[in-house]
Design a protein around this motif. Structure first.
Motif, short mmCIF file in Angstrom:
data_model
loop_
_atom_site.label_atom_id
_atom_site.label_comp_id
_atom_site.label_asym_id
_atom_site.label_seq_id
_atom_site.Cartn_x
_atom_site.Cartn_y
_atom_site.Cartn_z
N VAL A 81 -12.95 15.87 3.35
CA VAL A 81 -12.66 14.50 2.30
C VAL A 81 -11.32 14.74 1.66
CG1 VAL A 81 -13.76 13.39 0.47
CG2 VAL A 81 -15.23 14.26 2.09
N PRO A 82 -10.38 13.69 1.73
CA PRO A 82 -9.17 13.61 1.00
C PRO A 82 -9.51 13.66 -0.66
CG PRO A 82 -9.17 12.04 2.65
CD PRO A 82 -10.52 12.53 2.57
N SER A 83 -8.63 14.26 -1.38
CA SER A 83 -8.69 14.22 -2.72
C SER A 83 -7.68 13.32 -3.13
CB SER A 83 -8.46 15.49 -3.44
OG SER A 83 -9.34 16.55 -3.07
N LEU A 84 -6.62 12.99 -2.34
CA LEU A 84 -5.49 12.21 -2.85
C LEU A 84 -5.14 11.23 -1.44
CD1 LEU A 84 -4.42 15.12 -3.83
CD2 LEU A 84 -2.71 13.62 -5.00
N LEU A 85 -5.22 9.81 -1.69
CA LEU A 85 -4.91 9.01 -0.42
C LEU A 85 -3.67 8.29 -0.96
CD1 LEU A 85 -8.18 6.89 0.08
CD2 LEU A 85 -7.15 8.57 1.48
N VAL A 86 -2.42 8.25 -0.17
CA VAL A 86 -1.18 7.83 -0.57
C VAL A 86 -1.10 6.90 0.51
CG1 VAL A 86 1.26 7.88 -1.10
CG2 VAL A 86 -0.46 9.72 -1.68
N ASN A 87 -1.14 5.29 0.31
CA ASN A 87 -0.83 4.51 1.42
C ASN A 87 0.78 4.09 1.32
OD1 ASN A 87 -3.26 3.78 2.70
ND2 ASN A 87 -4.16 3.61 0.17
N ALA A 88 1.62 4.70 2.01
CA ALA A 88 2.91 4.51 2.16
C ALA A 88 3.55 3.62 3.39
CB ALA A 88 3.78 5.85 1.91
N ALA A 89 2.70 3.40 4.23
CA ALA A 89 2.95 2.62 5.44
C ALA A 89 3.35 1.17 5.06
CB ALA A 89 1.76 2.50 6.52
N GLY A 90 4.38 0.90 5.64
CA GLY A 90 4.81 -0.68 5.32
C GLY A 90 5.83 -1.09 6.16
N ILE A 91 5.77 -2.46 6.20
CA ILE A 91 6.84 -2.98 6.87
C ILE A 91 7.47 -4.26 6.15
CG2 ILE A 91 6.24 -2.22 9.21
CD1 ILE A 91 4.93 -5.31 9.72
N TYR A 92 8.73 -4.67 6.65
CA TYR A 92 9.22 -5.81 5.54
C TYR A 92 9.32 -7.02 6.24
CZ TYR A 92 12.51 -7.51 2.27
OH TYR A 92 13.14 -8.28 1.05
N GLY A 93 9.48 -7.20 7.63
CA GLY A 93 9.45 -8.51 8.00
C GLY A 93 10.88 -9.20 8.32
N GLU A 94 11.04 -10.33 7.70
CA GLU A 94 12.16 -11.25 8.01
C GLU A 94 12.81 -11.78 6.62
OE1 GLU A 94 11.54 -13.53 12.20
OE2 GLU A 94 10.00 -13.92 10.56
N LEU A 95 13.99 -11.76 6.82
CA LEU A 95 14.94 -12.46 5.71
C LEU A 95 15.23 -14.03 6.09
CD1 LEU A 95 17.27 -9.78 4.72
CD2 LEU A 95 15.27 -10.55 3.17
N LYS A 96 14.09 -14.72 6.05
CA LYS A 96 14.20 -16.10 6.65
C LYS A 96 13.33 -17.02 5.64
CE LYS A 96 15.18 -15.13 11.56
NZ LYS A 96 14.67 -15.35 12.96
N PRO A 97 13.60 -18.30 5.43
CA PRO A 97 12.64 -19.23 4.67
C PRO A 97 11.36 -19.67 5.53
CG PRO A 97 14.81 -20.44 5.93
CD PRO A 97 14.93 -18.92 5.86
N VAL A 98 10.56 -19.70 5.01
CA VAL A 98 9.20 -19.89 5.89
C VAL A 98 9.00 -20.58 7.02
CG1 VAL A 98 6.77 -20.88 5.53
CG2 VAL A 98 7.68 -19.40 3.71
N SER A 99 9.78 -21.73 7.09
CA SER A 99 9.94 -22.62 8.34
C SER A 99 10.59 -22.13 9.27
CB SER A 99 10.64 -23.90 7.89
OG SER A 99 11.94 -23.59 7.31
N GLU A 100 11.23 -20.83 9.30
CA GLU A 100 11.89 -20.37 10.37
C GLU A 100 11.37 -19.05 10.85
OE1 GLU A 100 16.06 -19.95 9.37
OE2 GLU A 100 16.40 -21.99 8.83
#
Length: 260
Positions: A81-100
């Motif tokens: 059983v973990p004593s510490l959980l660190v959720n560091a996984a992540g992605i950024y996506g796009e630098l675009k307006p929603v419509s694009e």
């Protein structure tokens, strides 16, 4: 400081996740390394072992519930059983307006950055409660607090949602000995920073921030490690459901619901 404790870190194959896993292992924790890229995890594992630490790696996509459930079974079997959980996984996506934007990528950002921590916390929180002590740290961003800009909706929305999920989880955990907080790691030059830099060069929108980070050198990931270690101290037992900042970060702390 962490001898005998197990620290599960997602996104441990590179960048901030790797630095956090290495830092916690250096303090005596057995690091459970989780990420999509098995070879990268093995590299982190080797780095930890070469430094005299203990680590085990399990490849899993945290955005997929069935893979997290399989991960839980493996981790509980070894090392426990973990004593510490660190959720560091992540992605950024796009630098675009929603419509694009690409709808599939937009949703994938939320699945990785928000649903991923939910799946991980859902998988392990009950076991942590049964042990009577634990620390959950979800890596967030100041982008969830600042004035919205017009070109990174998926990432900002994912972190706003992560903040509120963590607050709700913290309310459930109150009084159990387990706490949950979000942490802004500062302006760290990782693979995500490089992706933002390249996207900004092509599409604009973050060039000022990118230039600032490059000129200053960014915040050292060791600042995040220290902030997480601080949460394990007895005097931090009351910190629950907070937006946390690293010490002496490049960005000054911004108002949140409760910042510390």
């Amino acid at each position: 400081m962490l001898n005998g404790k197990i620290a599960l870190v997602t996104g441990a194959g590179s960048g901030l996740g790797r630095a956090i896993a290495e830092g916690l292992a250096a303090e005596g924790a057995t690091a459970v390394l989780v990420g999509r890229r098995g070879q990268a995890l093995l590299q982190t594992e080797e780095r930890i072992r070469s430094a005299g630490g203990k680590a085990v790696s399990y490849a899993a996509d945290v955005s997929r519930q069935e893979e997290v459930e399989a991960l839980r079974r493996k981790v509980l079997e070894h090392p426990g059983v973990p004593s510490l959980l660190v959720n560091a996984a992540g992605i950024y996506g796009e630098l675009k307006p929603v419509s694009e934007t690409d709808p599939a990528l937009w949703v994938q950002v939320l699945m990785t950055n928000t649903a991923g921590p939910y799946y991980i916390c859902r998988a392990f929180a009950r076991d942590m409660i049964e042990t009577g002590w634990g620390r959950i740290v979800n890596i967030t961003s100041a982008a969830s607090l600042g004035k919205p800009n017009p070109n990174n909706s998926a990432y900002a929305v994912s972190k706003v949602a992560l903040n509120h999920f963590t607050r709700k989880l913290a309310a459930e955990l109150e009084g159990t000995g387990v706490t949950a907080n979000v942490l802004h790691p500062g302006e760290v030059k990782t693979e995500m920073f490089e992706a933002i830099r390249q996207a900004s060069s092509a599409e604009g929108g973050m060039s000022g921030w990118v230039k600032w980070v490059e000129e200053t050198g960014g915040d050292a990931p060791e600042k995040s490690v220290q902030r997480i270690l601080d949460l394990t101290k007895p005097e931090a037992a009351g910190l629950n459901g907070r937006f946390l900042w690293i010490d002496n970060g490049l960005k000054n702390p911004m108002p949140s619901w409760e910042s510390d």
